[in-house]
Design a protein around this motif. Structure first.
Motif, short mmCIF file in Angstrom:
data_model
loop_
_atom_site.label_atom_id
_atom_site.label_comp_id
_atom_site.label_asym_id
_atom_site.label_seq_id
_atom_site.Cartn_x
_atom_site.Cartn_y
_atom_site.Cartn_z
N VAL A 1 -9.33 11.27 0.81
CA VAL A 1 -8.18 10.56 0.26
C VAL A 1 -7.08 11.55 -0.05
CG1 VAL A 1 -7.34 9.13 -1.64
CG2 VAL A 1 -9.62 8.73 -0.69
N HIS A 2 -5.91 11.32 0.52
CA HIS A 2 -4.78 12.21 0.23
C HIS A 2 -4.20 11.91 -1.14
CE1 HIS A 2 -0.60 13.68 0.37
NE2 HIS A 2 -1.09 14.62 1.14
N SER A 3 -3.98 10.61 -1.43
CA SER A 3 -3.37 10.22 -2.70
C SER A 3 -3.37 8.71 -2.81
CB SER A 3 -1.93 10.75 -2.80
OG SER A 3 -1.20 10.39 -1.65
N TRP A 4 -2.93 8.23 -3.97
CA TRP A 4 -2.67 6.80 -4.12
C TRP A 4 -1.40 6.60 -4.92
CZ3 TRP A 4 -8.12 7.60 -5.71
CH2 TRP A 4 -8.23 8.08 -7.01
N ASP A 5 -0.87 5.39 -4.82
CA ASP A 5 0.43 5.13 -5.42
C ASP A 5 0.59 3.63 -5.64
OD1 ASP A 5 3.03 5.48 -6.31
OD2 ASP A 5 3.87 5.94 -4.34
N LEU A 6 1.55 3.25 -6.47
CA LEU A 6 1.99 1.86 -6.58
C LEU A 6 3.33 1.75 -5.89
CD1 LEU A 6 1.18 0.82 -10.27
CD2 LEU A 6 0.03 0.06 -8.19
N SER A 7 3.50 0.75 -5.02
CA SER A 7 4.77 0.57 -4.32
C SER A 7 5.14 -0.90 -4.34
CB SER A 7 4.67 1.08 -2.89
OG SER A 7 3.91 0.19 -2.09
N THR A 8 6.41 -1.16 -4.09
CA THR A 8 6.92 -2.53 -4.08
C THR A 8 7.76 -2.77 -2.84
OG1 THR A 8 6.99 -2.57 -6.51
CG2 THR A 8 8.28 -4.23 -5.34
N GLY A 9 7.34 -3.73 -2.03
CA GLY A 9 8.17 -4.22 -0.94
C GLY A 9 8.07 -3.50 0.38
N VAL A 10 7.40 -2.35 0.43
CA VAL A 10 7.39 -1.60 1.69
C VAL A 10 6.00 -1.45 2.31
CG1 VAL A 10 9.48 -0.30 1.17
CG2 VAL A 10 7.28 0.58 0.40
N ASP A 11 4.97 -1.77 1.58
CA ASP A 11 3.60 -1.63 2.09
C ASP A 11 2.86 -2.95 2.08
OD1 ASP A 11 3.26 1.39 2.48
OD2 ASP A 11 4.06 1.29 0.45
N GLY A 12 3.62 -4.04 2.26
CA GLY A 12 3.06 -5.38 2.18
C GLY A 12 3.77 -6.15 1.08
N PRO A 13 3.45 -7.43 0.94
CA PRO A 13 4.16 -8.25 -0.04
C PRO A 13 3.85 -7.87 -1.48
CG PRO A 13 2.33 -9.46 0.93
CD PRO A 13 2.46 -8.18 1.71
N GLY A 14 4.88 -7.96 -2.33
CA GLY A 14 4.69 -7.72 -3.75
C GLY A 14 4.42 -6.27 -4.08
N THR A 15 3.97 -6.05 -5.30
CA THR A 15 3.59 -4.71 -5.75
C THR A 15 2.19 -4.40 -5.25
OG1 THR A 15 4.98 -4.87 -7.71
CG2 THR A 15 3.20 -3.26 -7.77
N ARG A 16 2.02 -3.22 -4.64
CA ARG A 16 0.75 -2.88 -4.00
C ARG A 16 0.15 -1.61 -4.59
NH1 ARG A 16 -0.12 -7.15 -0.69
NH2 ARG A 16 -1.64 -5.90 0.45
N PHE A 17 -1.17 -1.59 -4.66
CA PHE A 17 -1.90 -0.35 -4.88
C PHE A 17 -2.19 0.21 -3.49
CE2 PHE A 17 -5.71 2.23 -5.20
CZ PHE A 17 -5.42 3.03 -6.31
N VAL A 18 -1.61 1.36 -3.18
CA VAL A 18 -1.71 1.92 -1.83
C VAL A 18 -2.58 3.17 -1.86
CG1 VAL A 18 -0.45 2.69 0.20
CG2 VAL A 18 0.62 1.06 -1.38
N THR A 19 -3.61 3.17 -1.03
CA THR A 19 -4.46 4.34 -0.88
C THR A 19 -4.10 5.02 0.43
OG1 THR A 19 -6.26 3.15 -2.00
CG2 THR A 19 -6.83 5.19 -0.83
N PHE A 20 -3.69 6.27 0.35
CA PHE A 20 -3.32 7.04 1.53
C PHE A 20 -4.50 7.92 1.93
CE2 PHE A 20 0.61 6.15 -0.76
CZ PHE A 20 1.43 5.65 0.24
N LEU A 21 -5.08 7.65 3.08
CA LEU A 21 -6.19 8.47 3.56
C LEU A 21 -5.65 9.64 4.37
CD1 LEU A 21 -8.83 5.78 4.61
CD2 LEU A 21 -8.23 6.67 2.35
N ALA A 22 -6.41 10.72 4.39
CA ALA A 22 -6.00 11.92 5.10
C ALA A 22 -6.52 11.90 6.53
CB ALA A 22 -6.50 13.16 4.37
N GLY A 23 -5.72 12.45 7.43
CA GLY A 23 -6.10 12.55 8.83
C GLY A 23 -5.36 11.56 9.70
N CYS A 24 -4.80 12.04 10.82
CA CYS A 24 -4.08 11.17 11.75
C CYS A 24 -4.13 11.77 13.14
CB CYS A 24 -2.63 10.99 11.31
SG CYS A 24 -1.70 9.81 12.32
N PRO A 25 -4.41 10.96 14.18
CA PRO A 25 -4.44 11.48 15.54
C PRO A 25 -3.06 11.60 16.17
CG PRO A 25 -5.00 9.17 15.57
CD PRO A 25 -4.84 9.55 14.12
N LEU A 26 -2.03 11.03 15.52
CA LEU A 26 -0.67 11.09 16.02
C LEU A 26 0.08 12.23 15.33
CD1 LEU A 26 -1.56 8.30 17.03
CD2 LEU A 26 0.69 7.41 16.38
N THR A 27 1.08 12.76 16.01
CA THR A 27 1.93 13.81 15.44
C THR A 27 3.38 13.38 15.61
OG1 THR A 27 1.83 14.99 17.55
CG2 THR A 27 0.29 15.69 15.82
#
Length: 285
Positions: free
Chosen positions: A48-74
């Motif tokens: 897990v890279h981090s987590w955050d609370l966001s509004t309006g950009v990661d789905g409807p309403g206020t969200r608890f967002v978990t950011f996982l580490a690792g990506c095959p795209l650059t």
């Protein structure tokens, strides 16, 4: 993805006994089954890279967002290149994430929100992602969203997708050469995943980043719009303006940010792109 903050089943056993005059030993308690527990037979952990609370950009309403580490795209415009490597994350259990999310459930419910698993690329860790989605949905009762490029869509099992209420699908270009230039990967896996989501009737928000001189060609924008409209399950398109907020992260990692001199799109360019999607019958914001 949004700005990041610092971060956070068990095994079912069956007891057997020899036939004796003694009463059999009690079986170990069997927890509520989850897809990941059934697959791994051990506690589920992930990077897990981090987590955050966001509004309006990661789905409807206020969200608890978990950011996982690792990506095959650059991606050339990635504003979080520090999430590309799994080793950049913190080893965490699903319990860690659930304990943190549980602090905000009343606030999230009041704000009509939910929980989003993002990255990086969450499908690089499909077992951990599936465990999180299942427990966020069934244990905490949250609306769930999966934020993905779709490149690793084949790793999303039917069990995982059953626990997803919304997929935030990044379609970064329609032109194949541009897509490979932007991401370093082919486009086809993302389109195949989109077709699969459509067949399942899964609600999808398409995300498209408008980069002047790179993804803003009218034919390219219309290609994404035409494909998205043909799926029949896309309820929203987010046309996102390119920005350079991640420049410092590229510099800190010693990476060459090749879009350093690329301007942000003008309001007129953004409006034109949104109108292209709207002309195909899509709700574009």
């Amino acid at each position: 993805m949004t700005a990041l903050l610092a971060p956070g089943t068990t095994t079912a056993t069956r007891a057997t006994t020899e036939h004796t005059n003694k009463p059999p030993a009690a079986a170990a308690p069997v927890p509520a089954a989850t897809p990941a527990a059934a697959a791994t037979r051990r506690p589920v952990t992930g990077s897990v890279h981090s987590w955050d609370l966001s509004t309006g950009v990661d789905g409807p309403g206020t969200r608890f967002v978990t950011f996982l580490a690792g990506c095959p795209l650059t991606c050339l415009y990635c504003h979080n290149p520090d999430t590309w490597r799994m080793r950049s994350g913190r080893r965490s259990t699903a319990d860690d994430v659930l304990a943190e999310a549980a602090k905000y459930t009343e606030f999230i419910a009041a704000a009509g929100g939910g929980a989003t698993v993002s990255g990086g690329e969450p499908l690089l860790q499909p077992v951990f992602t599936g465990e999180l989605l299942h427990r966020l949905k069934h244990q905490l009762g949250l609306h769930t969203a999966l934020d993905t490029s779709g490149f690793l869509g084949v790793r999303a099992t039917h069990a995982l997708l059953r626990d997803v209420d919304l997929v935030l699908l990044d379609i970064k270009s329609w032109d194949r050469e541009t897509y490979r230039r932007v991401t370093g990967r082919p486009l086809r896996p993302t389109l195949d995943f989109a077709d699969r989501l459509a067949a399942l009737g899964k609600d999808v928000w398409v995300r498209f980043v408008l980069v002047p001189g790179l993804t803003d060609d009218p034919a390219n924008v219309d290609g994404v719009a035409r494909f998205a409209a043909g799926l029949g399950n896309v309820s929203r398109v987010d046309v996102l303006p390119f920005h350079k907020l991640g420049t410092a992260k590229w510099d800190a990692l010693g990476k060459d940010f090749t879009l350093r001199d690329t301007p942000a799109p003008t309001p007129g360019q953004l409006s034109a792109a949104r109108e292209t999607f709207a002309a195909r019958g899509l709700r574009a914001v």
